[in-house]
Motif scaffolding. Structure first.
Motif, short mmCIF file in Angstrom:
data_model
loop_
_atom_site.label_atom_id
_atom_site.label_comp_id
_atom_site.label_asym_id
_atom_site.label_seq_id
_atom_site.Cartn_x
_atom_site.Cartn_y
_atom_site.Cartn_z
N ARG A 128 0.84 -1.05 0.09
CA ARG A 128 -0.18 -0.13 0.18
C ARG A 128 0.95 1.10 0.37
NH1 ARG A 128 -5.57 -1.50 2.53
NH2 ARG A 128 -6.38 -2.15 0.82
N PHE B 219 1.30 4.77 -2.94
CA PHE B 219 1.24 5.54 -2.75
C PHE B 219 1.62 6.51 -3.19
CE2 PHE B 219 -0.42 9.61 -1.34
CZ PHE B 219 0.82 10.48 -0.52
N ARG C 76 1.85 6.15 -6.86
CA ARG C 76 0.47 7.13 -7.13
C ARG C 76 0.68 8.15 -7.43
NH1 ARG C 76 -3.08 3.37 -4.88
NH2 ARG C 76 -3.12 4.92 -2.50
N THR D 155 -6.99 14.28 -4.28
CA THR D 155 -7.25 12.48 -3.93
C THR D 155 -5.95 12.15 -3.52
OG1 THR D 155 -8.43 12.32 -6.78
CG2 THR D 155 -7.24 10.39 -5.72
N GLU E 42 -5.17 10.66 0.21
CA GLU E 42 -4.50 9.29 0.12
C GLU E 42 -3.62 9.44 1.36
OE1 GLU E 42 -3.28 8.09 -3.70
OE2 GLU E 42 -5.84 8.10 -4.18
N GLU F 86 -3.30 7.33 4.95
CA GLU F 86 -2.93 5.82 5.25
C GLU F 86 -1.93 5.86 5.09
OE1 GLU F 86 -4.25 3.16 2.30
OE2 GLU F 86 -3.64 1.39 3.27
#
Lengths: 180, 476
Positions: free
Chosen positions: B146, B150, B153, B184, B188, B191
């Motif tokens: 994850r 990130f 992304r 967006t 994020e 997290e």
């Protein structure tokens, strides 16, 4: 949850290794209700996206079959590459499917469709025999997806077992079905 | 009597290498060598190309840190155009570099070194791998994926794709950041922050069990090199180059364009990797370390509250200048926290969604040096072009190359502690590899090679006959 996910693998600058990109391109413009993506290679980060699909089809070129020959294989969640390089250099579809099950608790029906390549030299052109196999490949992908009807509600009643691959007819290739 | 122990290849690192240990009569390691066996040739085959192509070409040196080369090459192009990119472009480049730091550090910490750190250096080799980590600590494996997602992304939202984006160009970047993408990414961050926070807590709790590794994985005084801001704070993309020593003294501060006055590159016949050194101290005494540990050692502060709190604790635990290379792992975690905090600050900057993102100009200089902090350390691109902008000379000074001498010394230190006589144990071999992994070397970048070698460890006796052998790792 994504309905159907098609992941094309390969290098589009290496001749027939780019056939999956061509397949994805046609899928994307076909109007079918499928998410089609082309990438040079898989990474472990794909495992979550795959876990969230109802069915996934990987498409790739193959070096060990005749040019234009199409093969289909069911991917089991128990398969995985034990290679230490899976998080860097090489993460095959079987490993990503395995990770989807282990890490995210779900493994959708998964298939690997390969098309035999003739030339993998530098270039962006597909050889004639490989290009001619694309319509039949699209038919195969469609039949794999249609073998798993949409679930009634997300996560409920979904068929999580892969069916066998349909027989691949060696008859002259048909044009892709229209979406009417 | 001379005996050789060869570890080839080293696993769970980027690229291909082998380790040779030469044992003396007393069974102790008299010499250790970390060989890099790849050759790529970028510096040579880029001659004749346009400097405008270099961001795209050099980003293909590596699939793990393409952004580092992309940004550094674009900055070098800025120098050849003699332009200052618009403030929005600088902000966006900084955000991308921070995303790159996060995704690369996450790969290194969780996936490449995680099996050692969380399963134990002496664990069964059949389990001490990523699948073993997934089996015993699935939440860690998920967190690593994850967190890396990130970072990827961030790169994808800015550059349009996760790997080999063509977004940074001489003069700036090609596309601005949309308000949707800004929001967006902002959403994020929480997290990612939570993952780094709990991982830091978990790792710090494990440190007392790793005292042996802390003492033997490259624990020695050395010089350090990194970028700093003009105020001497943590910097990853602009600023000045600083060299400091283990006593906390600043030995040099200079602009990137002056790098060749301060840094030399030696060559040894048994490795394709060059041996950079600080000229003032000579070769090989001028060895210096780059990367997360160097950046934390050389900065006064990071500039964000939680990362600075972690930095203070880091120094309270291990000293004002931390010298054990094992603590690259700790430093990576702190840097990921810093990167997350800085991304939040930049995303809240009103200029970040500005539309003016590149300065246009023709060639205005025929020589330029760009510098940027790759996750693994300071990266220099030096281009000399002709009057039409075609490259006549390229020099790339890569982070991992600059860690070459310290890696050699680390191998020697670990070998002296864990290698005794002819018995080759998995635990010993893995500690040697783990010592290299602490540096998170990217050998695909830092060599100019190609090829792969089978994994084979051989111990040769004084009569030239093999007395022991071991095979491990993947064959491709």
């Amino acid at each position: 949850m994504n309905r159907a996910l098609v992941v094309g693998l390969g290098n589009s600058l290496r001749g027939d290794d780019g056939v999956a990109h061509a397949v994805v391109q046609q899928l994307s413009s076909s109007g079918w209700a499928v998410e089609a993506v082309a990438v040079p290679q898989l990474t472990p980060e794909w495992s979550e996206r795959i876990a969230n699909a109802e069915v996934v089809v990987f498409v790739d070129a193959a070096k060990d079959t005749l040019p234009g020959q199409i093969r289909c294989r069911v991917l089991g969640s128990a398969e995985a590459s034990q290679s230490g390089g899976i998080f860097t250099h090489h993460c095959p579809p079987s490993t990503v499917v395995n990770l989807a099950s282990r890490l995210w608790g779900r493994c959708p029906p998964a298939y690997l469709v390969t098309i035999g390549g003739e030339s993998f030299e530098i270039g962006s052109t597909l050889s004639a025999g490989v290009r001619a196999a694309i319509p039949q490949t699209l038919d195969l992908i469609r039949s794999l997806i249609e073998a798993h009807p949409p679930s009634v509600a997300p996560g409920q009643g979904a068929d999580t077992s892969a069916t066998g691959c349909p027989r691949i007819d060696k008859a002259p290739l048909a044009a892709p079905r229209s979406n009417s | 009597m001379v005996r050789k122990v060869i570890i080839d290849p080293v696993t769970r690192i980027e690229g291909h290498a082998k380790i040779t240990l030469v044992l003396g009569d007393d069974g102790r390691v008299s010499e250790a060598r970390f060989h890099v066996t790849e050759f790529r040739g970028f510096e040579k085959f880029c001659e004749g190309r346009s400097f405008r192509e270099m961001p795209a070409i050099t980003s293909r040196i590596c699939g793990i840190c393409p952004v580092s080369h992309l940004l550094c090459s674009a900055k070098t192009g800025d120098g050849l155009l003699a332009v200052t990119p618009p403030p929005t472009a600088v902000l966006l480049r900084r955000i991308m570099n921070l995303g790159q730091i996060i995704q690369s550090h996450a790969l290194s910490f969780f996936h490449l070194s995680g099996p050692d750190l969380f399963l134990g250096f002496g664990a069964d080799p059949h389990e001490r791998n990523i699948f073993g980590l997934i089996q015993r600590h699935p939440e860690l494996a998920r967190d690593g994926i994850r967190l890396r997602q990130f970072g990827q992304r961030v790169i994808e939202r800015l550059g349009g794709r996760r790997i080999h984006t063509a977004w940074a160009i001489p003069g700036g970047v090609t596309d601005p950041l949309s308000e949707d993408d800004r929001q967006t990414l902002r959403s994020e961050l929480s997290e990612a922050d939570a993952i780094v926070t709990r991982t830091l807590a978990m790792f710090k709790a494990l440190l007392p069990q790793m005292q042996g590794e802390i003492e033997s994985f490259g624990e020695f005084p050395s010089l350090f090199l990194s970028l700093v801001t003009p105020e001497g704070h943590w910097e990853h993309h602009e600023g000045l180059v600083r060299v400091g020593d283990s006593a906390g003294n600043i030995r040099a501060t200079f602009a990137a364009s002056d790098y060749s006055r301060y840094l030399g590159e030696a060559v040894e016949p048994w490795s394709y990797l060059k041996f950079p050194f600080f000229k003032e101290a000579g070769y090989p005494e001028g060895a210096y370390r780059v990367g997360p540990l160097a950046r934390l050692n050389l900065c006064r502060q990071i500039g964000t509250p939680r990362a600075d709190a972690e930095l203070i604790e880091f120094r309270q635990r291990y000293g004002p200048v931390v010298t054990s290379s094992f603590h690259y792992h700790y430093a990576r975690l702190i840097e990921m926290m810093a990167a997350i905090e800085w991304i939040a600050i930049h995303l809240d900057d009103p200029r970040v969604t500005g539309r003016r993102v590149h300065a246009d100009a023709d060639l205005n200089a025929t020589e330029a040096v760009g510098v940027s902090e790759a996750p693994r350390g300071t990266l220099f691109h030096h281009y000399i072009v002709d009057d039409t902008g075609l490259l006549t000379r390229v020099n790339l000074l890569i982070a991992t190359g600059q860690n070459n001498l310290p890696m050699q010394r680390t191998i020697q230190q670990i070998a002296n502690r864990y290698v005794h006589g002819p018995e080759l144990t998995d635990e010993m071999l893995n500690r040697l590899e783990a010592g290299i992994r602490a540096f998170d070397p990217c050998l695909s970048c830092s060599t100019h090679a190609a090829g792969e070698m089978p994994l084979y460890v051989e111990l040769i006796g004084p009569d030239g006959k093999r007395i022991a052998e071991k095979r491990r790792g993947a064959r491709r």
